[in-house]
Design an enzyme around this catalytic site. Structure first.
Site, short mmCIF file in Angstrom:
data_model
loop_
_atom_site.label_atom_id
_atom_site.label_comp_id
_atom_site.label_asym_id
_atom_site.label_seq_id
_atom_site.Cartn_x
_atom_site.Cartn_y
_atom_site.Cartn_z
N GLY A 45 57.60 3.03 -10.60
CA GLY A 45 58.32 2.43 -9.48
C GLY A 45 59.37 1.43 -9.95
CE LYS A 92 59.33 -5.85 -7.28
NZ LYS A 92 58.76 -6.08 -8.62
#
Length: 258
Positions: free
Chosen positions: A127, A65
């Site tokens: 994250g 991502k």
């Protein structure tokens, strides 16, 4: 027929193909959705061959991502602020990044009628998913947001300076939180027998949300339920973000976008 899909690593468990393909069929959309299990060194070729392979859009999941950002020509709010993209629209001359996880998470809270305003929140992980959840909770006026990470020094480089970030080993006063969100893959399909954190003491009406949706009840959610929490897995978020992504791909034009 145009191709859409999901890129990630070790993601054969994903329910995204079923969600997307059922929606396409029901709504007569000429798309087909598939899994692209990619290693880091395969992403370049995947991007280079998008038009050749008739790919009009794709989703991005763990662990890419943030990696995908370098390939994009434009990043649309709030993805630019979050610094993570999970949906890409492929136009004739550029790639545009979005974050539909943000929308999916907010809509899932609305679905369960959870108002997080003035909540004290704990985010597990640092994250791309954690950054998304942080900004969503901030937008919803959560009173206090704390992040726990296995590597707090690295995590501090990703978040605003004022964000409270602790080592996951040091946070043991969980009874202060109204909402706990697991944004790590721990407890998911590749780590089913593990928990990201021990829920020794939590508020009785605490909401424990695990973004993983396979298994339906992770070890974390089972323990939370036993301790009186309201539990949520990531299935509704997955569905809501999928519908949002489909809307973006169709908006960008089935015949390549303009």
């Amino acid at each position: 027929m145009y191709t859409t899909g999901l890129i990630g690593k070790n993601i054969n468990y994903s329910e995204s193909p079923e969600i997307h393909n059922n929606y396409y069929k029901k709504n007569n959309i000429p798309f087909f959705y598939k899994i692209f299990n990619l290693k880091q060194d395969q992403i370049d070729d995947f991007i280079k061959n998008l038009h050749k392979n008739n790919i009009k859009g794709f989703n991005v999941t763990i662990p890419y991502k943030e990696t995908i950002l370098q390939y994009l020509n434009d990043i649309v709010y709030p993805a630019d602020k979050i610094g993570a993209v999970n949906t890409v629209a492929v136009q004739e001359d550029k790639l545009i990044g979005y974050n539909t996880d943000y929308i999916g998470f907010i809509k899932s809270l609305q679905y369960y009628n959870i108002q997080v305003k003035n909540f004290k929140c704990l985010i597990i992980g640092s994250g791309g998913s954690a950054k998304c959840i942080y900004y969503a909770l901030k937008e919803l006026n959560a009173r206090d947001i704390c992040i726990v990470s296995r590597n707090p020094e690295k995590a501090r480089l990703k978040f605003e300076e004022k964000v409270k970030i602790l080592n996951i080993k040091d946070e043991n006063k969980l009874d202060r939180y109204d909402l706990i969100v697991n944004c790590t893959p721990i407890g998911g399909p590749n780590f089913k027998e593990q928990k990201p954190i021990e829920l020794k003491e939590i508020k009785k009406n605490c909401v424990v949300y695990d973004l993983n949706y396979t298994p339906k009840r992770s070890k974390l959610l089972k323990e939370a339920k036993e301790n009186g929490a309201f539990i949520i897995n990531g299935e509704k978020m997955l569905i809501f973000q999928a519908y949002s992504a489909i809307g973006l791909w169709c908006l960008n034009g089935i015949k390549g976008g303009r």
